[in-house]
Motif scaffolding. Structure first.
Motif, mmCIF file in Angstrom:
data_model
loop_
_atom_site.group_PDB
_atom_site.id
_atom_site.type_symbol
_atom_site.label_atom_id
_atom_site.label_comp_id
_atom_site.label_asym_id
_atom_site.label_seq_id
_atom_site.Cartn_x
_atom_site.Cartn_y
_atom_site.Cartn_z
ATOM 1 N N THR A 1 0.836 -1.204 0.000
ATOM 2 C CA THR A 1 0.000 0.000 0.000
ATOM 3 C C THR A 1 0.869 1.252 0.000
ATOM 4 O OG1 THR A 1 -1.728 -1.180 1.202
ATOM 5 C CG2 THR A 1 -1.813 1.245 1.245
ATOM 6 N N TRP A 2 1.915 1.238 0.885
ATOM 7 C CA TRP A 2 2.818 2.408 0.966
ATOM 8 C C TRP A 2 3.539 2.632 -0.359
ATOM 9 C CZ3 TRP A 2 8.124 2.752 0.369
ATOM 10 C CH2 TRP A 2 8.720 3.968 0.757
ATOM 11 N N LEU A 3 3.990 1.530 -0.981
ATOM 12 C CA LEU A 3 4.741 1.625 -2.229
ATOM 13 C C LEU A 3 3.866 2.183 -3.356
ATOM 14 C CD1 LEU A 3 7.634 0.937 -3.068
ATOM 15 C CD2 LEU A 3 6.826 -1.283 -3.851
ATOM 16 N N ASP A 4 2.623 1.686 -3.454
ATOM 17 C CA ASP A 4 1.706 2.185 -4.496
ATOM 18 C C ASP A 4 1.420 3.670 -4.305
ATOM 19 O OD1 ASP A 4 1.643 -0.338 -5.528
ATOM 20 O OD2 ASP A 4 -0.242 -0.912 -4.558
ATOM 21 N N LYS A 5 1.227 4.051 -3.042
ATOM 22 C CA LYS A 5 0.920 5.453 -2.738
ATOM 23 C C LYS A 5 2.093 6.357 -3.113
ATOM 24 C CE LYS A 5 -0.090 8.529 1.151
ATOM 25 N NZ LYS A 5 -0.239 8.633 2.624
ATOM 26 N N LYS A 6 3.332 5.970 -2.734
ATOM 27 C CA LYS A 6 4.508 6.794 -2.994
ATOM 28 C C LYS A 6 4.822 6.870 -4.492
ATOM 29 C CE LYS A 6 5.498 8.178 1.096
ATOM 30 N NZ LYS A 6 5.425 9.629 1.407
ATOM 31 N N GLU A 7 4.589 5.777 -5.214
ATOM 32 C CA GLU A 7 4.824 5.812 -6.658
ATOM 33 C C GLU A 7 3.846 6.760 -7.344
ATOM 34 O OE1 GLU A 7 5.114 1.374 -7.567
ATOM 35 O OE2 GLU A 7 6.670 2.249 -8.849
ATOM 36 N N ALA A 8 2.633 6.755 -6.857
ATOM 37 C CA ALA A 8 1.628 7.667 -7.427
ATOM 38 C C ALA A 8 2.011 9.123 -7.151
ATOM 39 C CB ALA A 8 0.251 7.356 -6.843
ATOM 40 N N GLU A 9 2.496 9.386 -5.918
ATOM 41 C CA GLU A 9 2.911 10.748 -5.578
ATOM 42 C C GLU A 9 4.096 11.187 -6.431
ATOM 43 O OE1 GLU A 9 3.761 11.029 -1.454
ATOM 44 O OE2 GLU A 9 1.734 10.492 -0.803
ATOM 45 N N GLN A 10 5.051 10.279 -6.654
ATOM 46 C CA GLN A 10 6.255 10.617 -7.403
ATOM 47 C C GLN A 10 5.930 10.980 -8.854
ATOM 48 O OE1 GLN A 10 9.384 10.937 -6.136
ATOM 49 N NE2 GLN A 10 9.947 11.717 -8.159
ATOM 50 N N LYS A 11 4.907 10.314 -9.429
ATOM 51 C CA LYS A 11 4.538 10.591 -10.818
ATOM 52 C C LYS A 11 3.930 11.979 -10.990
ATOM 53 C CE LYS A 11 3.768 5.759 -12.126
ATOM 54 N NZ LYS A 11 2.755 4.743 -12.537
#
Length: 886
Positions: free
Chosen positions: A796-806
């Motif tokens: 969940t954390w990884l998906d959230k951070k990848e979305a923020e980075q994009k």
């Protein structure tokens, strides 16, 4: 040549494998320092596993030997390779030959330096020795202080090599060093903060290295070690043998060597051969120029010429002709010439014969013939000269000479073996006994009121080749204060530069007072003075202490003894002790020391008390011996005198201040290099890599490059004399701007890699859990659920951070970093590992059924009953038997 080198390396490896290092809790290492007149070598006994037990330390230029040079230039002190770079330009500022000046009179030292065309500004110090004035024309340093700097430099090389602090050392000395030189070298080491385990004669170091991997149980051997170094030549005759001893109940053979004799020429070495070439080329240059020009009057020209001559001589060792070329030798004139090996040998014709003298003398005084020698080992750099080898071969009648040792490193490696053997924390697995001796004989001379000049006032104290270490004792009858002088035995065999055999004088006080104090007592014999000397392992003779021995015979009241009772009790006659409790009382009253420390040899005290109570007091004649410590005051003058404690403290303070300044200079240079390197590397990356356009704006890059240019301009202008803190301040300022950019640049590739790693682990995690459920059913369900939840949170954390980075531009601060990802994965892995460590429970033991339990209880009860009956029967039987006996 390659096969010989391979043989040397093989033997060295074998030798090192014989070492067994037992490390003390203090983890203290030891080193050896081969201090030559031109070169310095350092070996370290290593403590870390995986390293060679003994290795040669390399210098800052990755070389295994360093020039023995100290330079003072523009307020800085330079040593070793750094100093060598200044010789041709500033020959008056680069000091050499300091070892050869320790303990030498000023006139001898000045003449020696002039003969080598060394233009140092030297003065005579308070002890009559050479003192060097540095470039500020105010500060001066003694030869000991210059040598202390070199030894400190050697210690730094050893510590950098071993990565541990090293204070204990064995230092090599040429055999002809006298008392002043040996004491001066030890003082120099102490000024450098080095604890000298021992000085070792150079030939003994070579002999240790030669014999450590050999076995002499079947055959004893005579070996001559022939050493021609930079400034001296010697031949040492060494006898190798073996003896048997008991070790752990077994008879083992132990190798040993004894130095039988050493002969030397302290004024013949490789530099004498070079000087012949220097004189030849100087004459040739003067002839070419003409007009009365003498190149010898220019220190810079002579420094340049000497440097090139050294190379020419080395070329001649392998070739029959060698060139010489010196740019701008004198008055902007170049000098070019050639010389043949034949011409060189002709220039040195008289030196070849002199080079054989040490070997001739060793054979003459030992009574051996050439045929009795097992080997003649060559060491020292100058022994590579072909003509020298040819003359030795001719004299010895040998087709080949022995060169089994490394001519440069044999001595320092052998000295390291000695250092390991002397160290408390390091022991050798392979033993090699060493017996060396004093190469000068020493005499003791007494002077004072009432002392006649006869055989008693001048005595041989140490004969030549006396074993090291040794202790000596002399006693003579006298009642006045006196003086003690120590001198070399022969006027014909003195250390180089010595103008008198006398090297130490002492005033001994306290004997007159002791004689007057006890004059009225009943002396059983005249008062004696006992003198105690020691010859250390380093070959240094010391006057350790002096005592006045007073023997008095007096009537002493003692209790009468009942001889009948005593003899019946002890079976021994009533013998009056020379010293006893009464003596101890007198010693306390007179504040003196007795021979036996007040011990008494009296009979049983109970019997004595009984006898004295019955029989009263009687007088007996007793002899009592006192030892009165005498005061020794050194009165040595001249080069051999010891500096005062105050001057030594001042010298140590001066050297420590120089060390601090050097450390700051090195730190400043390091920070300057770091700043310069950062600027160049950063500008190159910014200007050549297109990737930076993805993570930074054009304006940001231009601003950063502008700051880099600004600091670069400062670096080559005002930064020339900047301090270490100024360099650090500007580097920190640049990194404050650059670090965020380089972090984003790094994360361009590092972050995707970390995400890929995390996703792969999340795929593996369910398989791990499935394996637990199938094969490890005892694992707690709640712990497994905890791991699964942690994996879900990571995803969940990884998906959230990848979305923020994009959503954010590449030149903004990243939403997350590769390090964040790895830390999250690590937390999950820790939980998995903790579950994997849960052991399988032990199987439970089933309890027996109720019937089995009752049966077992009955059996135990019957057994106990039977046992009790048996015990009662035994008890009854015992009592009955006892009664019957009565």
């Amino acid at each position: 040549m390659q096969s010989r080198m391979a043989s040397i390396l093989y033997k060295l490896g074998f030798c090192l494998s014989l070492l067994c290092l037992v490390i003390s809790p203090a983890q203290s290492a030891v080193m050896s320092i081969d201090l030559g007149s031109e070169w310095l070598k350092v070996a370290v006994v290593n403590l870390k596993r995986g390293q060679s037990p003994i290795s040669v330390a390399i210098n800052e230029m990755s070389k295994r030997k360093s020039p023995v040079l100290v330079a003072f230039h523009s307020g800085d002190r330079l040593m070793g390779e750094e100093a060598a770079g200044l010789v041709a330009r500033y020959p008056e500022k680069v000091f050499s030959q300091a070892r050869e000046l320790i303990g030498k009179p000023y006139e001898h030292g000045k003449s020696f330096l002039d003969s080598l065309y060394l233009p140092f500004d030297v003065t005579e110090d308070s002890r009559g020795t050479v003192s060097f004035k540095i470039d500020d024309k105010v500060t001066s340093y003694s030869a000991e202080e210059i040598v202390a700097m070199i030894l400190g430099y050697a210690a730094n090389l050893a510590e950098f090599h071993s990565k541990v602090e090293i204070k204990d050392a064995v230092i090599t000395v040429p055999p002809y060093f006298g008392q002043a030189e040996r004491k001066g070298l030890v003082r120099a080491a102490q000024l450098a903060g080095i604890n000298v385990l021992s000085l070792i004669n150079e030939h003994s170091g070579a002999a240790l290295q030669y014999g450590i991997d050999k076995n002499f149980a079947n055959e004893s051997k005579h070996v001559i070690f022939y050493d021609m170094g930079t400034s001296s030549t010697y031949a040492a005759l060494v006898y190798f043998s073996a003896y048997n001893t008991k070790e752990f109940g077994k008879t083992v053979s132990v190798n040993q060597f004894q130095v039988k004799d050493v002969r030397w020429n302290p004024e013949l070495g490789g530099q004498n051969l070079e000087l012949r070439l220097v004189e030849h080329f100087a004459d040739e240059f003067n002839k070419q120029v003409g007009n009365g020009v003498d190149v010898r009057k220019s220190p810079k020209a002579m420094a340049k010429l000497k440097k090139q001559v050294k190379r020419t001589k080395e070329i001649l060792s392998a070739n029959t002709m060698a060139p010489i070329s010196v740019e701008s030798l004198y008055d902007d004139r170049d000098f070019r010439s050639t010389i043949t090996r034949e011409k060189f040998e002709e220039l040195c014709e008289d030196l070849w014969e002199k080079s054989l003298v040490p070997v001739r003398e060793v054979l003459k005084h030992s009574g051996l013939k050439v045929a009795d020698l097992y080997a003649v080992e060559l060491i020292g750099g100058a022994t590579r000269v072909p003509k020298l080898q040819a003359r030795l071969q001719e004299f010895l009648g040998r087709k080949e000479l022995d060169r089994h040792l490394d001519a440069d490193e044999a001595i320092v490696l052998g000295a390291a073996l000695h250092a390991a053997n002397l160290s408390d924390g390091i022991k050798l697995n392979r033993k090699l006994g060493m017996v060396d001796g004093s190469f000068y004989g020493f005499v003791l001379e007494l002077d004072g009121p009432g002392l006649l000049k006869d055989d008693n006032s001048r005595q041989l104290l140490v004969p030549r080749m006396k074993k090291l270490p040794s202790k000596m004792f002399r006693s003579f009858t006298h009642n006045k204060d006196f003086e003690v002088s120590l001198a070399y035995e022969s006027d014909d065999l003195l250390p180089p530069g010595a103008t008198s055999p006398l090297f130490a004088m002492y005033a001994v006080a306290g004997l007159t007072d002791a004689s007057e104090k006890y004059a009225s007592r009943n002396l059983s014999s005249p008062i004696k003075a006992n003198l105690h000397f020691s010859l250390s392992r380093s070959g240094i003779l010391s006057f350790d202490r002096a005592d006045a021995v007073v023997e008095i015979t007096e009537w002493v009241e003692v209790p009468k003894k009942n001889l009948t009772v005593e003899n019946a009790t002890t079976g021994s006659p009533n013998i009056s002790s020379e010293t006893g409790a009464q003596n101890a009382t007198a010693e306390s009253n007179d504040n003196l020391k007795t021979d036996d420390g007040g011990n008494s040899n009296t009979s049983n005290s109970t019997v004595e008390e009984q006898g004295s109570a019955d029989l009263g007091i009687e007088k007996k004649l007793k002899k009592r011996t006192f030892r009165v410590p005498l005061k020794i005051v050194e009165k040595t003058i001249g080069p051999a005198m010891s500096p005062s404690k105050e001057s030594l403290a001042e010298a140590k303070s001066k050297l420590e201040e120089l060390d601090k300044k050097d450390a700051e200079r090195r730190r400043t240079a390091e920070l300057k290099n770091n700043l310069e390197g950062y600027i160049y590397a950063t500008k190159e990356k910014l200007e050549t890599s297109e990737e930076f356009e993805k993570i930074s704006t054009s304006e940001e890059r231009q601003t950063f490059i502008g700051k880099l240019d600004e600091v670069q301009d400062w670096l080559y202008m005002d930064g020339e004399y900047a301090t270490a803190s100024e360099f650090q301040e500007r580097l920190d300022m640049l990194k404050a701007t650059g670090d965020p950019i380089f972090l984003r640049f790094k994360e361009l590739s590092a972050r995707p890699e970390a995400v890929k790693h995390a996703q792969k682990y999340l795929v593996e995690l369910p398989q791990i859990v499935k394996g637990w459920e199938s094969n490890r059913s005892w694992l707690p369900k709640d712990r497994i659920t905890e791991v699964l939840n942690a994996g879900d949170k990571l995803k969940t954390w990884l998906d959230k951070k990848e979305a923020e980075q994009k959503k954010i531009p590449g030149f903004n601060t990243p939403a997350f970093t590769s390090e964040d990802v790895y830390m999250k994965v690590f937390d999950v892995q820790e939980k998995v590992d903790s579950i994997n460590r849960i052991p399988k429970p032990k199987p439970k033991i089933e309890k027996p059924t109720s019937n089995e339990t009752e049966s077992t209880k009955e059996k135990v009860k019957d057994s106990n009953t039977s046992s009790e009956s048996s015990s009662q029967d035994e008890k009854t039987g015992s009592e009955s038997e006892g009664h019957d006996e009565l």
